[in-house]
Scaffold this motif. Structure first.
Motif, PDB file in Angstrom:
ATOM      1  N   THR A 293      -8.311   2.991 -37.054  1.00  0.00           N
ATOM      2  CA  THR A 293      -7.227   3.202 -36.083  1.00  0.00           C
ATOM      3  C   THR A 293      -6.895   4.684 -35.901  1.00  0.00           C
ATOM      4  O   THR A 293      -6.298   5.058 -34.890  1.00  0.00           O
ATOM      5  CB  THR A 293      -5.948   2.487 -36.575  1.00  0.00           C
ATOM      6  N   LYS A 294      -7.259   5.508 -36.893  1.00  0.00           N
ATOM      7  CA  LYS A 294      -7.022   6.955 -36.784  1.00  0.00           C
ATOM      8  C   LYS A 294      -8.202   7.685 -37.436  1.00  0.00           C
ATOM      9  O   LYS A 294      -8.868   7.151 -38.324  1.00  0.00           O
ATOM     10  CB  LYS A 294      -5.731   7.354 -37.523  1.00  0.00           C
ATOM     11  N   VAL A 295      -8.409   8.911 -36.987  1.00  0.00           N
ATOM     12  CA  VAL A 295      -9.510   9.713 -37.535  1.00  0.00           C
ATOM     13  C   VAL A 295      -9.028  11.152 -37.699  1.00  0.00           C
ATOM     14  O   VAL A 295      -8.272  11.664 -36.869  1.00  0.00           O
ATOM     15  CB  VAL A 295     -10.749   9.654 -36.604  1.00  0.00           C
ATOM     16  N   ASP A 296      -9.483  11.776 -38.800  1.00  0.00           N
ATOM     17  CA  ASP A 296      -9.213  13.204 -39.011  1.00  0.00           C
ATOM     18  C   ASP A 296     -10.280  13.955 -38.210  1.00  0.00           C
ATOM     19  O   ASP A 296     -11.380  14.225 -38.722  1.00  0.00           O
ATOM     20  CB  ASP A 296      -9.282  13.529 -40.509  1.00  0.00           C
ATOM     21  N   VAL A 297      -9.977  14.229 -36.956  1.00  0.00           N
ATOM     22  CA  VAL A 297     -10.980  14.746 -36.010  1.00  0.00           C
ATOM     23  C   VAL A 297     -11.643  16.014 -36.540  1.00  0.00           C
ATOM     24  O   VAL A 297     -12.874  16.135 -36.582  1.00  0.00           O
ATOM     25  CB  VAL A 297     -10.337  14.990 -34.631  1.00  0.00           C
ATOM     26  N   ALA A 298     -10.825  16.968 -36.991  1.00  0.00           N
ATOM     27  CA  ALA A 298     -11.392  18.258 -37.433  1.00  0.00           C
ATOM     28  C   ALA A 298     -12.313  18.055 -38.632  1.00  0.00           C
ATOM     29  O   ALA A 298     -13.413  18.625 -38.687  1.00  0.00           O
ATOM     30  CB  ALA A 298     -10.261  19.218 -37.779  1.00  0.00           C
ATOM     31  N   ALA A 299     -11.900  17.211 -39.567  1.00  0.00           N
ATOM     32  CA  ALA A 299     -12.718  17.013 -40.772  1.00  0.00           C
ATOM     33  C   ALA A 299     -14.021  16.292 -40.434  1.00  0.00           C
ATOM     34  O   ALA A 299     -15.080  16.619 -40.982  1.00  0.00           O
ATOM     35  CB  ALA A 299     -11.924  16.211 -41.811  1.00  0.00           C
ATOM     36  N   VAL A 300     -13.955  15.324 -39.528  1.00  0.00           N
ATOM     37  CA  VAL A 300     -15.186  14.603 -39.159  1.00  0.00           C
ATOM     38  C   VAL A 300     -16.128  15.527 -38.395  1.00  0.00           C
ATOM     39  O   VAL A 300     -17.335  15.572 -38.659  1.00  0.00           O
ATOM     40  CB  VAL A 300     -14.859  13.343 -38.332  1.00  0.00           C
ATOM     41  N   ARG A 301     -15.578  16.316 -37.474  1.00  0.00           N
ATOM     42  CA  ARG A 301     -16.438  17.251 -36.735  1.00  0.00           C
ATOM     43  C   ARG A 301     -17.118  18.213 -37.715  1.00  0.00           C
ATOM     44  O   ARG A 301     -18.324  18.438 -37.664  1.00  0.00           O
ATOM     45  CB  ARG A 301     -15.642  18.054 -35.712  1.00  0.00           C
ATOM     46  N   ASP A 302     -16.338  18.705 -38.665  1.00  0.00           N
ATOM     47  CA  ASP A 302     -16.890  19.653 -39.646  1.00  0.00           C
ATOM     48  C   ASP A 302     -17.966  18.973 -40.495  1.00  0.00           C
ATOM     49  O   ASP A 302     -19.019  19.552 -40.785  1.00  0.00           O
ATOM     50  CB  ASP A 302     -15.755  20.175 -40.543  1.00  0.00           C
ATOM     51  N   THR A 303     -17.736  17.716 -40.843  1.00  0.00           N
ATOM     52  CA  THR A 303     -18.726  16.982 -41.657  1.00  0.00           C
ATOM     53  C   THR A 303     -20.031  16.809 -40.892  1.00  0.00           C
ATOM     54  O   THR A 303     -21.126  16.957 -41.448  1.00  0.00           O
ATOM     55  CB  THR A 303     -18.154  15.601 -42.051  1.00  0.00           C
ATOM     56  N   ILE A 304     -19.933  16.524 -39.601  1.00  0.00           N
ATOM     57  CA  ILE A 304     -21.139  16.381 -38.778  1.00  0.00           C
ATOM     58  C   ILE A 304     -21.865  17.716 -38.655  1.00  0.00           C
ATOM     59  O   ILE A 304     -23.093  17.799 -38.836  1.00  0.00           O
ATOM     60  CB  ILE A 304     -20.778  15.800 -37.398  1.00  0.00           C
ATOM     61  N   LEU A 305     -21.110  18.796 -38.415  1.00  0.00           N
ATOM     62  CA  LEU A 305     -21.731  20.123 -38.293  1.00  0.00           C
ATOM     63  C   LEU A 305     -22.417  20.508 -39.603  1.00  0.00           C
ATOM     64  O   LEU A 305     -23.529  21.058 -39.606  1.00  0.00           O
ATOM     65  CB  LEU A 305     -20.686  21.164 -37.885  1.00  0.00           C
TER      66      LEU A 305
END
Ligand code: RIB
Ligand code: CA
Length: 319
Positions: A293-305
């Motif tokens: 239902t929610k996502v830590d957008v910055a942390a997920v983007r950083d994890t993908i990068l």
């Protein structure tokens, strides 16, 4: 890594599938026991070919088993060539070595889950055809699979392939219903969540070096996705929905989830493939899925990068 976390990726490559697959194949914490192709973004045979092409291009430290996709009973109502290109990989038109005989994806899923009871996380990044077939083929699988993480459905927002439905569920709603209703532990990562994690054009300027297999691969597939997101959707950035769902399987702490009672609309002129949740105060449907239902957008983007960068480092050409 032989004793890493065992995952099986079920994919319909698809450029975002390919990025998720690349991240997993070079993650030292993971053991990708198999990659099973499923029709969706492209027809089944092309999906199988694309899985082989991705693995050949990336040449990871350990090659996973490959499962062969086949057509769902009801056929595929659509493709996603607008976003991913006629070949599904941004018109890279990779050459593949002769297509060896492959076992059917659903057989590979059954074999790999039975080979490591309770240990395998299935990450489903395409339509749920293979998963439903595996569960029908071997009903005991529900108690043997570790968990199932699904990129698909909508939580409360708009669909992407129709106003009501997200692409993966829309392509094979009967299979999606069967998987939703099975007793295995399931996490659903809907498009409302994955579409919050966007990547701008700076991603193209920060790809791994061209002296790496990952860097060369991404340069051949990603530019198409940026063009198609702009031309087809009017976006100046892209979503890597499947990479975000992979992160949900590996870093659950970056997502909020809620237990939900979900089902899938099978036949509605406007609503086929819609994911429907029983949110009544006195719920009558049984809870059957944990939905993000929610996502830590910055942390997920950083994890993908970081996953992309690690794939580059791990696939550098020999000096
Ligand atoms: O709706 C997004 C999903 O559909 C992604 O998995 C994408 O690859 C397509 O399969
Ligand atoms: Ca996909």
């Amino acid at each position: 890594m032989m004793n890493g976390k065992k995952i099986l990726l079920d994919v319909d490559p698809g450029i975002d599938d390919a990025v998720a697959l690349m991240m997993a194949l070079f993650d030292p914490q993971l053991e990708v026991v198999a990659v099973t192709a499923v029709g969706g973004n492209v027809p089944p045979d092309q999906a199988t070919r694309n899985v082989q092409a991705i693995i050949e291009q990336l040449d990871p430290p350990r090659w996973p088993r490959i499962g062969r996709a086949s057509m769902p009973e009801m056929g595929l109502p659509t493709r996603n060539v607008q976003l991913h290109g006629p070949d599904g990989l941004g018109n890279a038109n990779f050459q593949v070595s002769e297509l060896q005989h492959r076992h059917a994806s659903e057989k590979v899923i059954c074999d790999e889950v039975r080979a490591a009871p309770g240990e395998v996380t299935i990450v489903a990044l395409g339509p749920l055809t293979n998963l439903a077939r595996a569960l029908a083929r071997d009903p005991g699988l529900v108690s043997l699979v570790g968990q199932i993480v699904i990129m698909g459905g909508t939580l409360s927002g708009s669909g992407n392939i129709t106003p009501a439905a997200e692409f993966n569920i829309y392509c094979d709603p009967e299979s999606a219903r069967a998987v939703f209703r099975c007793a295995a532990t399931k996490t659903l990562v809907p498009i409302d969540i994955t579409s919050q994690v966007a990547f701008g054009y700076d991603l193209l300027d920060n790809l791994p070096s061209e002296t790496s297999r990952a860097g060369r691969f991404l340069r051949r597939v990603l530019p198409f996705l940026f063009r198609s997101y702009r031309q087809e959707l009017g976006y100046e950035d892209i979503r890597l929905n499947d990479a975000t769902a992979l992160v949900a399987a590996l870093h659950a702490e970056l997502f909020d989830v809620e237990l939900a009672a979900a089902d899938v609309e099978l036949s509605g002129e406007l609503t086929t493939g819609a994911t429907v949740f029983d949110r009544r105060r006195i719920r009558e449907w049984r809870t059957n899925v944990a939905v993000a239902t929610k996502v830590d957008v910055a942390a997920v983007r950083d994890t993908i990068l970081r996953g992309i960068a690690a794939a580059g480092e791990a696939s550098e050409d020999a000096k």
